[in-house]
Design an enzyme around this catalytic site. Structure first.
Site, PDB file in Angstrom:
ATOM      1  N   ASN A   1       0.668  -1.290   0.159  1.00 51.14           N
ATOM      2  CA  ASN A   1      -0.033  -0.043  -0.032  1.00 51.14           C
ATOM      3  C   ASN A   1       0.807   1.234   0.010  1.00 51.14           C
ATOM      4  O   ASN A   1       0.922   2.012   0.883  1.00 51.14           O
ATOM      5  CB  ASN A   1      -0.856   0.094   1.118  1.00 51.14           C
ATOM      6  CG  ASN A   1      -2.095   1.029   1.078  1.00 51.14           C
ATOM      7  OD1 ASN A   1      -2.196   1.896   2.028  1.00 51.14           O
ATOM      8  ND2 ASN A   1      -2.708   0.932   0.044  1.00 51.14           N
TER       9      ASN A   1
ATOM     10  N   HIS B   1       7.081   5.757   1.245  1.00 48.51           N
ATOM     11  CA  HIS B   1       7.884   4.380   0.966  1.00 48.51           C
ATOM     12  C   HIS B   1       8.990   4.627  -0.490  1.00 48.51           C
ATOM     13  O   HIS B   1       9.941   4.284  -0.238  1.00 48.51           O
ATOM     14  CB  HIS B   1       6.932   3.313   0.428  1.00 48.51           C
ATOM     15  CG  HIS B   1       6.159   2.870   1.494  1.00 48.51           C
ATOM     16  ND1 HIS B   1       4.687   3.079   1.665  1.00 48.51           N
ATOM     17  CD2 HIS B   1       6.238   2.093   2.475  1.00 48.51           C
ATOM     18  CE1 HIS B   1       4.336   2.677   2.646  1.00 48.51           C
ATOM     19  NE2 HIS B   1       5.096   2.044   3.228  1.00 48.51           N
TER      20      HIS B   1
ATOM     21  N   GLN C   1      10.280   1.980  16.126  1.00 49.08           N
ATOM     22  CA  GLN C   1      10.714   0.939  15.402  1.00 49.08           C
ATOM     23  C   GLN C   1      12.266   1.012  14.667  1.00 49.08           C
ATOM     24  O   GLN C   1      12.687  -0.236  14.813  1.00 49.08           O
ATOM     25  CB  GLN C   1       9.613   0.504  14.223  1.00 49.08           C
ATOM     26  CG  GLN C   1       9.968  -0.173  13.127  1.00 49.08           C
ATOM     27  CD  GLN C   1       9.131  -0.455  11.930  1.00 49.08           C
ATOM     28  OE1 GLN C   1       8.089  -1.142  12.392  1.00 49.08           O
ATOM     29  NE2 GLN C   1       9.291   0.015  10.820  1.00 49.08           N
TER      30      GLN C   1
HETATM   31  O1  PAF Z   1       7.323  -0.414   8.758  1.00 46.67           O
HETATM   32  C1  PAF Z   1       6.679  -1.439   8.090  1.00 46.67           C
HETATM   33  O2  PAF Z   1       6.023  -1.113   7.112  1.00 46.67           O
HETATM   34  C2  PAF Z   1       6.859  -2.521   8.788  1.00 46.67           C
HETATM   35  O3  PAF Z   1       6.941  -2.775  10.292  1.00 46.67           O
HETATM   36  C3  PAF Z   1       8.058  -3.474   8.546  1.00 46.67           C
HETATM   37  C4  PAF Z   1       9.352  -2.906   8.883  1.00 46.67           C
HETATM   38  C5  PAF Z   1       7.920  -3.509   6.885  1.00 46.67           C
HETATM   39  C6  PAF Z   1       8.076  -5.001   8.963  1.00 46.67           C
HETATM   40  O4  PAF Z   1       6.755  -5.767   8.602  1.00 46.67           O
END
Ligand code: PAF
Length: 298
Positions: A42, A47, A165
């Protein structure tokens, strides 16, 4: 016929880890530098900016698209999470991504999700999203470790919007001595300041305006901190209020040491303000990093 031609033009995709490994092994033997961009699909401009960053540090960019069930809680949006593979592949292709790994769940987890070896990262994974989403960071750390082992990249790129994260991944790579450089990609925002997120797709245009209050609150609190304010708890309340006034329900709002994520102390120079809030059932997160001069008399 038209569809067939388009499909042939698109970026190379792999669903089997072994086939991807063979392909990348050949490129590595030719001396190519490989970058990994893990995603859950998505895709949006946030990204794609990670793909740009990956491209500027490597010869071959591998994106992964895998909606990782292990990082979703039982009451979360795993089933509703938008899957837009065809569009994602077109976007990746257009941005110069070289190959895409799109495994099925059993390719990553085998027969049983329940009997998995898990990667648990102490310290930075605790509190904030770690408290609100129990098991989430174990799920992230486990899948990222697997993806790093499968792709064996020289560099891997993660968005700084998910700042906690990012710290979890940086620590796991250091602790497990995985030979990869971890890079953070800056947050990409809509014109009103709202951080791009796949979950923004759950919001209508009026809600996106409301949600931009998170960014406004971060800017307002960051400005006070830069001016030298030490009234951390008051600033956190002020940030929370700005969000509430816009009709959101804050989950957490915290000014932290940017490396440890412990509550900010007066002598900390590198800070991050972490915010999470619900708009209806949609949970949004954002953050603002800042450096302040703790020697100033202001
Ligand atoms: O940030 C994300 O989209 C997810 O947490 C990742 C790093 C792809 C792991 O599934």
């Amino acid at each position: 016929m038209f569809l067939l031609i388009r499909a042939q033009e698109l970026v190379e995709t792999f669903t089997q880890a072994s086939t991807l490994r063979r392909h990348l092994g050949e490129l590595t033997r030719q001396g190519k530098r490989v970058a990994l961009v893990p995603t859950m699909g998505n895709l949006h401009e946030g990204h794609l900016s990670l793909v740009d960053l990956a491209n500027s540090h490597s010869d071959v960019v591998v994106a992964t698209i895998f909606v990782n069930p292990l990082q979703f809680g039982p009451a979360e949006d795993l089933d509703a999470y938008p899957r837009t593979l065809e569009r994602d592949l077109e976007l990746l292709d257009g941005r110069g991504c070289h190959c895409v790994f799109t495994p099925a769940v059993d390719e990553i987890y085998g027969e049983s999700l329940e009997e998995q070896t898990l990667v648990k990262v102490p310290g930075v994974s605790e509190g904030y999203c770690g408290s609100s989403r129990p098991g989430h960071f174990e799920g992230v750390a486990t899948v990222v470790t697997k993806l790093l082992n499968i792709v064996q990249p020289d560099v891997a790129v993660f968005g700084l919007k998910d700042y906690q994260q990012f710290l979890v991944i940086r620590k796991l790579v250091r602790d497990l001595q995985i030979p990869v450089e971890i890079l953070g990609g800056e947050i990409v925002r809509e014109s009103n300041g709202l951080a791009l997120s796949s979950r923004n797709g759950y919001l209508d245009s009026q809600q996106r305006e409301q949600a931009s209050a998170i960014y406004r609150s971060l800017q307002s609190v960051a400005a006070e901190l830069r001016k030298g304010s030490q009234a951390i708890r008051e600033l956190e309340s002020k940030g929370r209020e700005i969000i509430e006034q816009a009709g959101l329900r804050p989950d957490y709002y915290a000014v932290c040491n940017a490396e440890t994520l412990k509550p900010a102390q007066t002598h900390d120079e590198n800070l991050v303000i972490l915010a999470a809030a619900f708009l209806g059932s949609t949970r949004l997160i954002d953050n603002q990093r800042l450096t302040r001069n703790t020697h100033s008399t202001a």
